[in-house]
Design a protein around this motif. Structure first.
Motif, PDB file in Angstrom:
ATOM      1  N   ASP A  49       0.829  -1.218   0.000  1.00 60.29           N
ATOM      2  CA  ASP A  49       0.000   0.000   0.000  1.00 60.29           C
ATOM      3  C   ASP A  49       0.858   1.261   0.000  1.00 60.29           C
ATOM      4  O   ASP A  49       0.419   2.322  -0.445  1.00 60.29           O
ATOM      5  CB  ASP A  49      -0.909   0.035   1.229  1.00 60.29           C
ATOM      6  CG  ASP A  49      -1.853  -1.153   1.282  1.00 60.29           C
ATOM      7  OD1 ASP A  49      -2.003  -1.837   0.255  1.00 60.29           O
ATOM      8  OD2 ASP A  49      -2.425  -1.391   2.368  1.00 60.29           O
ATOM      9  N   LEU A  50       2.077   1.145   0.531  1.00 63.10           N
ATOM     10  CA  LEU A  50       2.914   2.340   0.687  1.00 63.10           C
ATOM     11  C   LEU A  50       3.373   2.893  -0.662  1.00 63.10           C
ATOM     12  O   LEU A  50       3.636   4.086  -0.785  1.00 63.10           O
ATOM     13  CB  LEU A  50       4.131   2.017   1.577  1.00 63.10           C
ATOM     14  CG  LEU A  50       3.785   1.635   3.015  1.00 63.10           C
ATOM     15  CD1 LEU A  50       5.047   1.274   3.783  1.00 63.10           C
ATOM     16  CD2 LEU A  50       3.052   2.777   3.725  1.00 63.10           C
ATOM     17  N   PHE A  51       3.456   2.010  -1.688  1.00 62.21           N
ATOM     18  CA  PHE A  51       3.844   2.505  -3.014  1.00 62.21           C
ATOM     19  C   PHE A  51       2.741   3.403  -3.586  1.00 62.21           C
ATOM     20  O   PHE A  51       3.030   4.386  -4.268  1.00 62.21           O
ATOM     21  CB  PHE A  51       4.148   1.329  -3.956  1.00 62.21           C
ATOM     22  CG  PHE A  51       5.239   0.428  -3.426  1.00 62.21           C
ATOM     23  CD1 PHE A  51       6.552   0.873  -3.363  1.00 62.21           C
ATOM     24  CD2 PHE A  51       4.949  -0.837  -2.952  1.00 62.21           C
ATOM     25  CE1 PHE A  51       7.558   0.053  -2.857  1.00 62.21           C
ATOM     26  CE2 PHE A  51       5.943  -1.663  -2.454  1.00 62.21           C
ATOM     27  CZ  PHE A  51       7.248  -1.217  -2.395  1.00 62.21           C
ATOM     28  N   VAL A  66       1.049  -0.948 -12.024  1.00 66.13           N
ATOM     29  CA  VAL A  66       1.609   0.227 -12.688  1.00 66.13           C
ATOM     30  C   VAL A  66       3.014   0.487 -12.127  1.00 66.13           C
ATOM     31  O   VAL A  66       3.207   0.569 -10.915  1.00 66.13           O
ATOM     32  CB  VAL A  66       0.694   1.452 -12.466  1.00 66.13           C
ATOM     33  CG1 VAL A  66       1.376   2.733 -12.935  1.00 66.13           C
ATOM     34  CG2 VAL A  66      -0.632   1.243 -13.190  1.00 66.13           C
ATOM     35  N   SER A  67       3.992   0.600 -13.026  1.00 65.67           N
ATOM     36  CA  SER A  67       5.360   0.868 -12.579  1.00 65.67           C
ATOM     37  C   SER A  67       5.684   2.356 -12.639  1.00 65.67           C
ATOM     38  O   SER A  67       6.591   2.812 -11.948  1.00 65.67           O
ATOM     39  CB  SER A  67       6.363   0.073 -13.409  1.00 65.67           C
ATOM     40  OG  SER A  67       6.245   0.412 -14.768  1.00 65.67           O
ATOM     41  N   ALA A  68       4.968   3.111 -13.458  1.00 72.10           N
ATOM     42  CA  ALA A  68       5.211   4.558 -13.526  1.00 72.10           C
ATOM     43  C   ALA A  68       4.020   5.266 -14.139  1.00 72.10           C
ATOM     44  O   ALA A  68       3.356   4.722 -15.027  1.00 72.10           O
ATOM     45  CB  ALA A  68       6.457   4.842 -14.363  1.00 72.10           C
ATOM     46  N   ILE A  69       3.737   6.451 -13.620  1.00 72.43           N
ATOM     47  CA  ILE A  69       2.742   7.323 -14.252  1.00 72.43           C
ATOM     48  C   ILE A  69       3.530   8.280 -15.148  1.00 72.43           C
ATOM     49  O   ILE A  69       4.260   9.134 -14.664  1.00 72.43           O
ATOM     50  CB  ILE A  69       1.918   8.085 -13.201  1.00 72.43           C
ATOM     51  CG1 ILE A  69       1.134   7.100 -12.329  1.00 72.43           C
ATOM     52  CG2 ILE A  69       0.969   9.086 -13.876  1.00 72.43           C
ATOM     53  CD1 ILE A  69       0.355   7.732 -11.194  1.00 72.43           C
ATOM     54  N   LEU A 126       3.202  -1.036  -8.645  1.00 71.70           N
ATOM     55  CA  LEU A 126       4.130  -2.151  -8.533  1.00 71.70           C
ATOM     56  C   LEU A 126       5.130  -1.865  -7.419  1.00 71.70           C
ATOM     57  O   LEU A 126       5.536  -0.714  -7.226  1.00 71.70           O
ATOM     58  CB  LEU A 126       4.864  -2.285  -9.865  1.00 71.70           C
ATOM     59  CG  LEU A 126       5.476  -3.627 -10.211  1.00 71.70           C
ATOM     60  CD1 LEU A 126       4.399  -4.694 -10.336  1.00 71.70           C
ATOM     61  CD2 LEU A 126       6.260  -3.508 -11.509  1.00 71.70           C
ATOM     62  N   GLU A 127       5.559  -2.933  -6.723  1.00 72.27           N
ATOM     63  CA  GLU A 127       6.557  -2.727  -5.678  1.00 72.27           C
ATOM     64  C   GLU A 127       7.852  -2.205  -6.305  1.00 72.27           C
ATOM     65  O   GLU A 127       8.182  -2.552  -7.446  1.00 72.27           O
ATOM     66  CB  GLU A 127       6.828  -4.027  -4.901  1.00 72.27           C
ATOM     67  CG  GLU A 127       7.461  -5.149  -5.693  1.00 72.27           C
ATOM     68  CD  GLU A 127       6.445  -5.974  -6.462  1.00 72.27           C
ATOM     69  OE1 GLU A 127       5.278  -5.538  -6.581  1.00 72.27           O
ATOM     70  OE2 GLU A 127       6.823  -7.044  -6.981  1.00 72.27           O
TER      71      GLU A 127
END
Lengths: 366, 283
Positions: B38-40, B148-151, B185-186
């Motif tokens: 959740d912290l990501f 999702v790894s990046a916005i 994504l972590e």
């Protein structure tokens, strides 16, 4: 709270006694379905594994096994139906539409929901891949039915109900979950958990086409591009014949190299247990276990891994499991074939050297 | 921007033990943490607030003690914490949980306005299902963007977003519409240290607590155990293999142990040695 299928300890006994009757409108739900994951012109191997497992469930229930195949024709979709039959499907629901060319949650959820409501399966299995997990949670919600994630064992009980067993509490226990009064009973299973069945070439079945009402304009998400992975990285781990893995017994990040060196000498691949990923010592793509990769090598060497269920379910398919751990009571010795009570950090370099010598001598002799 | 972040208080799974005799979970004394996944989402929300201004509200469903996790999130810099707590929610599976959280989000949206993004954890470390985020997205009609790894781009005015998403064989670049439910994504970011003023504010902040009725839930058959289609029939420890591992004695020094172990491996599987000799060339 029992959110996310973590049962309340002690409550399971009372719940086991709860008798739930299947409502009348669900009694017509018959047959076992496997969602066929079809991407980049090929079927994901997990879908074929699930056809093998689905076949057993369907035979036990005396019903048919169907593959559900969504995609767009120009990418070899029709050929994929033949594979479904060879791996055990009696029929394939084929949904061929340009909007389905690449996976997107919204149109796939819509089509899967419509198919279930129209053809009424009692069980639906999906691979616990990125795609399968993205889709399964949505479809279970539209259908308001039960979904059990990452199952390691499926069975049919005396009342024709699907008993889905999965690890729980971070992998310290197993639990068996039923969806008693809703249909379909949905479950996801990770790749390599079920054995790959032997295909029967020339086996035939029926294709049932379905034409959905889909317009590209109404789909909010668009795929701009796809950047394929460099195939050389950890992708081979799940299929390696020899795997060496480390756990917290390695004590420090630097000692990961001891695992890698042994793997290199054996011509195998390497990985680690979940705590190493959480510590950031290894990447998530190197994690072996329930929430990482499931492996089925000929030889698996676990160094400094205690062997929680979360790990165990990911390695049980190995032909031979060798465990090195300082704790003689570590659970890993309950399922390993060979064990040594020793410090992995000390023994790994010695083992690497001994293997190297032995293989070298033999190679010279041969 | 208005951003909601769903979090879950979970037992620190590394510290859970099973009672050796009764085979039940020993929960006493196990510390609780915010589900690490959740912290990501929380960090991504705080970064978007840094860029565009606005508010970050953290939400959870759980027992009253779950307010500690919300307070922790305020300490990282979130603006407001909302706790949905009621005995009717006990025993919720993922379907009942997504129902309750969707009602909580709607109630919060009545007060604060509809969020442009709802972040959820990719999965939890105790249940590992990855089902609640998609459930919420489906119930609220949000665009679903998981893993999702990046916005890459976001335009809150136009309501458009472009993300990189971790797919099975590569990375998808997707464009979609807000409001969206996103799971990060972590490793996509690292949670910040809260500022001293955030930590002080968190210590004194009032955590809003609502029960089922307060968020407008009237049909309790959709909640908790009654609203959960899945039923846990049995919890058990796995059986040991019928035979325990053959133990190689670790006597006579490490090298002798290593040699004995290799002998034992090849004695069990002679074919393996031939495979290795022919395959592992080049040393």
């Amino acid at each position: 709270m029992n959110t996310s299928q973590t049962p309340v300890a002690g409550a399971s006994g009372s719940r086991a006694g709860m008798k739930k009757e299947l409502p009348e409108h669900f009694r017509s739900y018959k047959h076992v379905w496997v969602f066929i994951e079809f991407e980049l012109g090929r079927i994901h191997p997990v879908s074929l594994e699930l056809l093998g497992e689905g076949r057993k469930l369907a035979d036990q229930l005396g019903v048919e096994l169907a593959g559900v195949l969504l995609g767009s024709g120009e990418h070899g979709l029709n050929d994929a139906t033949g594979s479904c039959f060879a791996y055990g499907a009696d029929l394939v629901y084929l949904v061929d539409h340009p909007v389905l060319a690449q996976y997107r949650n919204q149109p796939y959820t819509k089509v899967m929901t419509e198919l279930v409501l129209k053809y009424q399966p009692e069980i639906m299995l999906l691979g616990a891949t990125v795609l399968g997990r993205d889709l399964a949670g949505s479809v279970a919600t539209t259908l308001k039915t039960g979904l059990t994630a990452d199952c390691t064992e499926l069975a049919i009980d005396d009342e024709r109900s699907l008993a889905a067993t999965r690890p729980t509490f971070g992998g310290s226990l197993l639990c068996t979950i039923h969806t008693l009064n809703y249909r379909p009973q949905m479950a996801t299973i990770r790749p390599r958990v079920m054995a790959m069945p032997k295909p029967v070439e020339g086996r035939e079945g029926r294709v049932v086409p379905y034409t959905p009402d889909l317009q590209e304009d109404s789909i909010v998400t668009k795929v701009l591009s796809f950047l394929p992975d460099d195939a050389s990285e950890a992708s081979g781990l799940a299929f390696a014949d020899i795997v060496v893995a480390g756990g917290m017994g390695l004590r420090s990040e630097e000692n990961i190299q001891l695992v890698r060196k042994l793997a290199a000498v054996l011509g195998g691949d390497w990985g680690g247990s979940r705590p190493l990923v959480q510590k950031g010592w290894i990447g998530a793509d190197r994690q072996i276990g329930q929430t990482g990769k499931t492996i089925r090598p000929k030889l698996y060497i676990a160094a400094g891994i205690s062997g929680a269920i979360q790990h165990r379910v990911g390695v049980e398919g190995a032909d031979m499991i060798v465990a090195i751990n300082t704790d003689p009571n570590a659970p890993i010795f309950d399922f390993a074939h060979l064990g040594v009570v020793a410090d992995a950090v000390t023994l790994l370099p010695l083992l690497t050297e001994a293997f190297r010598q032995r293989l070298l001598v033999n190679r010279l002799a041969g | 921007m208005r951003i909601f972040v769903c979090i879950k208080q979970v037992p620190d799974s590394a510290q859970i033990r099973v009672h050796p005799v009764t085979n039940t979970i020993m929960r006493q004394g196990v510390p609780t943490i915010i589900n690490p996944y959740d912290l990501f989402g929380l960090e991504e929300a705080l970064r978007l607030r840094d860029r565009f201004g606005g508010t970050v509200t953290v939400l959870t469903m759980g027992p009253p003690m779950a307010s500690e996790s919300l307070r922790k999130a305020l300490g990282y810099g979130a603006d407001r914490g909302l706790l949905l707590t009621d005995r009717f929610f006990a025993g919720s599976d993922t379907l009942a949980t997504s129902y309750a959280l969707a009602r909580l989000i709607e109630k919060a949206a009545e007060e604060e306005g509809m969020p442009q993004i709802v972040f959820c954890g990719k999965q939890t470390i105790d249940g590992d299902t990855a089902q609640v985020g998609p459930g919420i997205a489906q119930r609220l009609g949000l665009s679903q963007l998981t893993y999702v790894s990046a916005i890459d781009e976001i335009d809150p005015e136009k309501g458009s977003i472009t993300v990189r998403r971790r797919a099975d064989h590569g990375v998808q670049v997707l464009t979609s519409r807000l409001p969206a439910m996103i799971t990060m994504l972590e490793g996509s970011n690292h949670i910040r240290r809260g500022t001293q003023s955030d930590v002080l504010r968190a210590a004194q902040a009032k955590i809003t607590q609502w029960n089922a009725a307060a968020v407008g839930i009237t049909d309790l058959s959709l909640c908790g155990l009654r609203g959960s289609p899945t039923v846990v029939k049995r919890v058990f420890a796995p059986a040991a293999r019928s035979e325990k591992a053959d133990m190689i004695p670790a006597t006579g020094g490490g090298s002798a142990t290593a040699a004995a172990l290799i002998d034992a491996i090849f004695a069990r599987q002679p074919a393996l040695e031939e495979d290795l000799i022919s395959a592992a060339g080049g040393y």
